[in-house]
Design a protein around this motif. Sequence first.
Motif, PDB file in Angstrom:
ATOM      1  N   ASP A  87       0.820  -1.211   0.000  1.00 31.45           N
ATOM      2  CA  ASP A  87       0.000   0.000   0.000  1.00 31.45           C
ATOM      3  C   ASP A  87       0.855   1.263   0.000  1.00 31.45           C
ATOM      4  OD1 ASP A  87      -2.714  -0.220  -0.308  1.00 31.45           O
ATOM      5  OD2 ASP A  87      -2.992  -1.033   1.708  1.00 31.45           O
ATOM      6  N   LEU A 138       2.062   1.588  -3.828  1.00 32.30           N
ATOM      7  CA  LEU A 138       1.110   1.823  -4.913  1.00 32.30           C
ATOM      8  C   LEU A 138       0.293   3.053  -4.573  1.00 32.30           C
ATOM      9  CD1 LEU A 138      -0.007  -1.872  -5.267  1.00 32.30           C
ATOM     10  CD2 LEU A 138       1.773  -0.681  -6.513  1.00 32.30           C
ATOM     11  N   MET A 163      -0.596   5.581  -6.980  1.00 30.48           N
ATOM     12  CA  MET A 163      -1.252   6.267  -8.089  1.00 30.48           C
ATOM     13  C   MET A 163      -2.671   5.720  -8.295  1.00 30.48           C
ATOM     14  SD  MET A 163       0.838   8.535  -9.251  1.00 30.48           S
ATOM     15  CE  MET A 163       0.542   8.859 -10.976  1.00 30.48           C
ATOM     16  N   PRO A 164      -3.484   6.467  -9.075  1.00 28.74           N
ATOM     17  CA  PRO A 164      -4.896   6.083  -9.222  1.00 28.74           C
ATOM     18  C   PRO A 164      -5.117   4.699  -9.834  1.00 28.74           C
ATOM     19  CG  PRO A 164      -4.477   8.215 -10.248  1.00 28.74           C
ATOM     20  CD  PRO A 164      -3.194   7.762  -9.705  1.00 28.74           C
ATOM     21  N   ASP A 200      -5.979  -1.696 -15.583  1.00 31.86           N
ATOM     22  CA  ASP A 200      -6.840  -0.530 -15.349  1.00 31.86           C
ATOM     23  C   ASP A 200      -7.424  -0.458 -13.954  1.00 31.86           C
ATOM     24  OD1 ASP A 200      -6.582   0.546 -17.865  1.00 31.86           O
ATOM     25  OD2 ASP A 200      -7.979  -0.919 -18.692  1.00 31.86           O
ATOM     26  N   ARG A 201      -7.064  -1.398 -13.097  1.00 31.05           N
ATOM     27  CA  ARG A 201      -7.692  -1.429 -11.778  1.00 31.05           C
ATOM     28  C   ARG A 201      -7.086  -0.399 -10.846  1.00 31.05           C
ATOM     29  NH1 ARG A 201      -9.082  -6.413  -9.209  1.00 31.05           N
ATOM     30  NH2 ARG A 201      -9.167  -8.019 -10.793  1.00 31.05           N
ATOM     31  N   PRO A 227      -5.523   0.511  -7.272  1.00 35.40           N
ATOM     32  CA  PRO A 227      -4.757  -0.358  -6.377  1.00 35.40           C
ATOM     33  C   PRO A 227      -5.564  -0.887  -5.205  1.00 35.40           C
ATOM     34  CG  PRO A 227      -3.519   1.618  -6.857  1.00 35.40           C
ATOM     35  CD  PRO A 227      -4.860   1.798  -7.482  1.00 35.40           C
ATOM     36  N   TYR A 228      -6.548  -0.105  -4.709  1.00 38.56           N
ATOM     37  CA  TYR A 228      -7.242  -0.587  -3.525  1.00 38.56           C
ATOM     38  C   TYR A 228      -8.227  -1.707  -3.845  1.00 38.56           C
ATOM     39  CZ  TYR A 228     -10.684   2.847  -5.099  1.00 38.56           C
ATOM     40  OH  TYR A 228     -11.556   3.567  -5.859  1.00 38.56           O
ATOM     41  N   ARG A 229      -8.383  -2.017  -5.123  1.00 37.86           N
ATOM     42  CA  ARG A 229      -9.254  -3.133  -5.470  1.00 37.86           C
ATOM     43  C   ARG A 229      -8.466  -4.396  -5.785  1.00 37.86           C
ATOM     44  NH1 ARG A 229     -14.664  -2.665  -5.297  1.00 37.86           N
ATOM     45  NH2 ARG A 229     -15.294  -0.496  -5.204  1.00 37.86           N
TER      46      ARG A 229
END
Lengths: 257, 269
Positions: free
Chosen positions: A90, A93, A95-96, A134-135, A137-139
């Motif tokens: 965490d 990573l 960036m969006p 395209d995901r 990071p929090y997913r």
Amino acid sequence: MSHHIVKADTLCYSYPATDCGIHNISFSITHGESVALVGENGAGKSTLLHHLNGFLQPDSGSVSIGDYPITQKNLKAVRRSVGMVFQDPDDQLFMPTVLDDVCFGPLNLGLAPDSAKNAALHALERVGAAHLVDRPPYRLSGGEKRSVAIATVLAMSPDVLIMDEPSSNLDPRARQRLIKLLMSFKHTKIIATHDLDMAVDLCERTIVLHKGKITADGATLDIFQNDTLMNESGLIKPLRMQGCSICGQDPERAESP
Amino acid sequence: MTFLERNFLDIRNLDLMARGDSWPHRLDPRVKVLTTMIFIITVVSMDKYSISQLIPFAVFPVSLLAASGLPPGYFLKKILLVSPFALMVGLFNPLLDQTILLHIGSLGISGGWISLVSIMLRFTLTVGAALILIGITSFNGICLALEKFRVPKVFVVQLLFLYRYIFVLLDEASRMSRARSLRSLDIKGPGIKTFGSMAGNLLLRATGRAERIHLAMLCRGFDGNIHTMNSSSLYLKDILFLLGWTVVFYLLRTYNFPELIGNGVLNFT
């Protein structure tokens, strides 16, 4: 001249107002070597790692990457050739989207957007995470986050990979996959870990830290078989080198299948 | 799940919605941000007693919702959740402003009540439009648009990071509060002392994380600039969307359509 050599020379560092830190650390890691850095909690593993790409400046002694000691001036070049994978993905990573994140390094290196994207896609493919592009990071699951974190570093094509507990918080399968992945890398690797079984798989050489000092530096299997050394350094043998507590079989006497 | 978790983690659903693929989704983020801004300014600029003229403005959020296929119920719930704040703003209007402006039968309605309703209407329209904007653009899309509008990079990066880490932080906070409630058995709510040390702890953790993130960024050659991959270009449909809605907003602002229609009906009969 090679960037792949990591050398520490009588390295000392202590945290302000405490006596913990590292003392008199010297070692030399050559091209393509894979080294495990083991030791109990608070032994100084992370402190040492933070010296290897210039986050911390030593109180005395020096660290060299390739042929040059790390200084403020060549910090950028050092960080380009030393890739660091953090313990908590965490943190790494930020960036969006995954693609943005993996591109972050290459873009900072001055690559054109197109080639940065290519480098990123290539790195993601390498770690088997191409489908996550395209995901956000929090997913991602823990294992996916770890793979992407490794890809962010690979995309900058470093010469040396430094990892802080890469197998922590992974389920057994994800851990297996990670070990296979790391085996396929030809980089010089320095892996700080509590997972001694992984160290047996990945690293032919081990450095043992205890209370900020190196207590052993040598072949992984030799060190792990040395009971007194392991005890004194506060370590426990890797599971597969211990006798089986259920069937009572001593691995040293057991015949290999 | 605590109230905190249930309601805030739900924001992520907005981001999922933004991954849809309808024509409002595909419009350029800049156009959507600009149109919504014009919408909000127009709505806010209306006279403080206007109610009838505000109602037609609902055409913007409603048509966006319909075209993008987002669930209206979700947005209504979100609006309801924050409505107490708006209610607080207008709560005392009926007491302060008691001039009778309207008679329904023998019941006199004071200006205060009318302005309160007007405030609630405006609130629903503007907050609804803003939420729908995120739902069809994604938070990151909006940030990118802001960057293209030359909003200073520091602010845009702050927003991006806020959005990325608010969830991590909330996660940490809710874990902490769960750990507290598990060990405080019957005692409801944290005492002021526990709350203080929990807040302090959270702050320390947040700073620790910020430090590590900064290290991770430096590690990958961060030099103060964040480069993002998205490049967007304006198409004719984007321009048409912006111009079309601006004209609609202008007309709705200048003419009171419900009144015109009402008068028309009266004159006709």
